[in-house]
Write a protein that holds these residues in place. Sequence first.
Motif, PDB file in Angstrom:
ATOM      1  N   LEU A   9       0.842  -1.195   0.000  1.00  0.00           N
ATOM      2  CA  LEU A   9       0.000   0.000   0.000  1.00  0.00           C
ATOM      3  C   LEU A   9       0.877   1.244   0.000  1.00  0.00           C
ATOM      4  O   LEU A   9       0.630   2.208  -0.734  1.00  0.00           O
ATOM      5  CB  LEU A   9      -0.903   0.001   1.236  1.00  0.00           C
ATOM      6  CG  LEU A   9      -1.704   1.272   1.470  1.00  0.00           C
ATOM      7  CD1 LEU A   9      -2.741   1.454   0.384  1.00  0.00           C
ATOM      8  CD2 LEU A   9      -2.347   1.252   2.844  1.00  0.00           C
ATOM      9  N   ARG A  34      -1.449  -3.751   3.231  1.00  0.00           N
ATOM     10  CA  ARG A  34      -2.769  -3.624   3.848  1.00  0.00           C
ATOM     11  C   ARG A  34      -2.867  -4.578   5.040  1.00  0.00           C
ATOM     12  O   ARG A  34      -2.452  -5.728   4.971  1.00  0.00           O
ATOM     13  CB  ARG A  34      -3.871  -3.928   2.836  1.00  0.00           C
ATOM     14  CG  ARG A  34      -4.003  -2.846   1.769  1.00  0.00           C
ATOM     15  CD  ARG A  34      -5.193  -3.071   0.863  1.00  0.00           C
ATOM     16  NE  ARG A  34      -5.312  -2.003  -0.130  1.00  0.00           N
ATOM     17  CZ  ARG A  34      -5.912  -0.838   0.086  1.00  0.00           C
ATOM     18  NH1 ARG A  34      -6.475  -0.600   1.259  1.00  0.00           N
ATOM     19  NH2 ARG A  34      -5.959   0.091  -0.859  1.00  0.00           N
ATOM     20  N   SER A  72      -0.882   3.893  -2.533  1.00  0.00           N
ATOM     21  CA  SER A  72      -2.016   3.394  -3.329  1.00  0.00           C
ATOM     22  C   SER A  72      -1.670   3.317  -4.815  1.00  0.00           C
ATOM     23  O   SER A  72      -2.511   3.549  -5.681  1.00  0.00           O
ATOM     24  CB  SER A  72      -3.259   4.275  -3.123  1.00  0.00           C
ATOM     25  OG  SER A  72      -3.673   4.243  -1.781  1.00  0.00           O
ATOM     26  N   ALA A  87      -7.276   9.452  -2.720  1.00  0.00           N
ATOM     27  CA  ALA A  87      -6.599   8.165  -2.505  1.00  0.00           C
ATOM     28  C   ALA A  87      -5.138   8.354  -2.105  1.00  0.00           C
ATOM     29  O   ALA A  87      -4.532   7.439  -1.529  1.00  0.00           O
ATOM     30  CB  ALA A  87      -6.687   7.308  -3.760  1.00  0.00           C
ATOM     31  N   ASN A 170     -11.773   7.920   5.740  1.00  0.00           N
ATOM     32  CA  ASN A 170     -11.790   6.795   4.799  1.00  0.00           C
ATOM     33  C   ASN A 170     -10.438   6.565   4.146  1.00  0.00           C
ATOM     34  O   ASN A 170     -10.337   5.866   3.127  1.00  0.00           O
ATOM     35  CB  ASN A 170     -12.849   7.041   3.713  1.00  0.00           C
ATOM     36  CG  ASN A 170     -14.262   6.975   4.257  1.00  0.00           C
ATOM     37  OD1 ASN A 170     -14.573   6.097   5.059  1.00  0.00           O
ATOM     38  ND2 ASN A 170     -15.108   7.902   3.847  1.00  0.00           N
ATOM     39  N   ASP A 172      -6.747   5.214   3.178  1.00  0.00           N
ATOM     40  CA  ASP A 172      -6.159   3.878   3.140  1.00  0.00           C
ATOM     41  C   ASP A 172      -4.949   3.746   4.058  1.00  0.00           C
ATOM     42  O   ASP A 172      -4.508   2.635   4.354  1.00  0.00           O
ATOM     43  CB  ASP A 172      -5.723   3.530   1.708  1.00  0.00           C
ATOM     44  CG  ASP A 172      -6.894   3.128   0.833  1.00  0.00           C
ATOM     45  OD1 ASP A 172      -7.933   2.723   1.380  1.00  0.00           O
ATOM     46  OD2 ASP A 172      -6.776   3.234  -0.401  1.00  0.00           O
ATOM     47  N   ARG A 202     -10.226  -2.946   8.767  1.00  0.00           N
ATOM     48  CA  ARG A 202     -10.479  -2.202   7.526  1.00  0.00           C
ATOM     49  C   ARG A 202      -9.483  -2.547   6.427  1.00  0.00           C
ATOM     50  O   ARG A 202      -9.632  -2.097   5.292  1.00  0.00           O
ATOM     51  CB  ARG A 202     -10.449  -0.702   7.808  1.00  0.00           C
ATOM     52  CG  ARG A 202     -11.585  -0.193   8.677  1.00  0.00           C
ATOM     53  CD  ARG A 202     -11.422   1.283   8.976  1.00  0.00           C
ATOM     54  NE  ARG A 202     -11.243   2.058   7.751  1.00  0.00           N
ATOM     55  CZ  ARG A 202     -10.625   3.233   7.705  1.00  0.00           C
ATOM     56  NH1 ARG A 202     -10.111   3.758   8.793  1.00  0.00           N
ATOM     57  NH2 ARG A 202     -10.518   3.882   6.562  1.00  0.00           N
ATOM     58  N   ILE A 204      -6.428  -1.516   6.050  1.00  0.00           N
ATOM     59  CA  ILE A 204      -5.686  -0.348   5.605  1.00  0.00           C
ATOM     60  C   ILE A 204      -4.247  -0.501   6.100  1.00  0.00           C
ATOM     61  O   ILE A 204      -3.873  -1.549   6.630  1.00  0.00           O
ATOM     62  CB  ILE A 204      -6.322   0.956   6.132  1.00  0.00           C
ATOM     63  CG1 ILE A 204      -6.313   0.982   7.681  1.00  0.00           C
ATOM     64  CG2 ILE A 204      -7.725   1.118   5.599  1.00  0.00           C
ATOM     65  CD1 ILE A 204      -6.808   2.287   8.266  1.00  0.00           C
TER      66      ILE A 204
END
Length: 256
Positions: A9, A34, A72, A87, A170, A172, A202, A204
């Motif tokens: 990520l 993640r 991301s 993002a 929200n 990441d 989640r 993340i």
Amino acid sequence: MSICVNAPLLSVDQLTIKTSSRTLFQDIHFDVYRGELLAIMGPSGIGKSMLSRAIAGFLPDTVEVEGHISLSGDAVCGLPMLQRTAAQRPAVIFQDALQALNPLVSIEGQLSLALTGTRTKLKSQDKIKLTELLVQLGFPNPETILPLYPSQISGGQRQRICIAIGLLSNADLIIADEPTSALDPVTEQEILKLIRDNVKQRQIGGLLITHDLHSALACDKLLVIDDGGVVAYGAPKHALESSSHAFCCSLRDLIE
């Protein structure tokens, strides 16, 4: 951009951070996948917060950054936060909660904005989710704190509100820079567990900048930086045991 399922990520490689007078870090490298929480440790005053700011896009104009930062799947090295897409923006929990919060917006307004991205008033279903989180963060009666402003609550309460804002986003990737420094040890461990659980549930990624070895050992990976570079990296205990650097040896002695 399409992203390989097994790709990190967050990927940092050959990262150099410097001012006009000195180089803070050189050839910093690590990955976060993640579901992973990476702890970052190092002696006080070496600039660990500058590393988190470089990743988030909050570096001051007097600091230069070179190398590779991918978040991301997008290259974001040197890209300011305001020029990034949603993002590409991590959620950041800063150590200085008073500066991080808007003094002119109520606690409810700031939490609602973090949750919805657009509204400063909570709908009924949002308020249920929000109050449940605030209870987990040590607010037994969340309704009493929502109408207040940052100047009307204590430093520890402001810190927990900043943590709530980070967890409600929200994003990441969540970056927590000494997030529990104003809290007592029991509350500190409860909140760090909440951050770890949030990262796992989640799926993340998370970065935890900390001076607390117990917290670092509970993370998935550990990055230790000193003398301008990486001196240990990997699974926490293995990373410390594999390094002969003096700072790592001092941490290892605390385990034994």
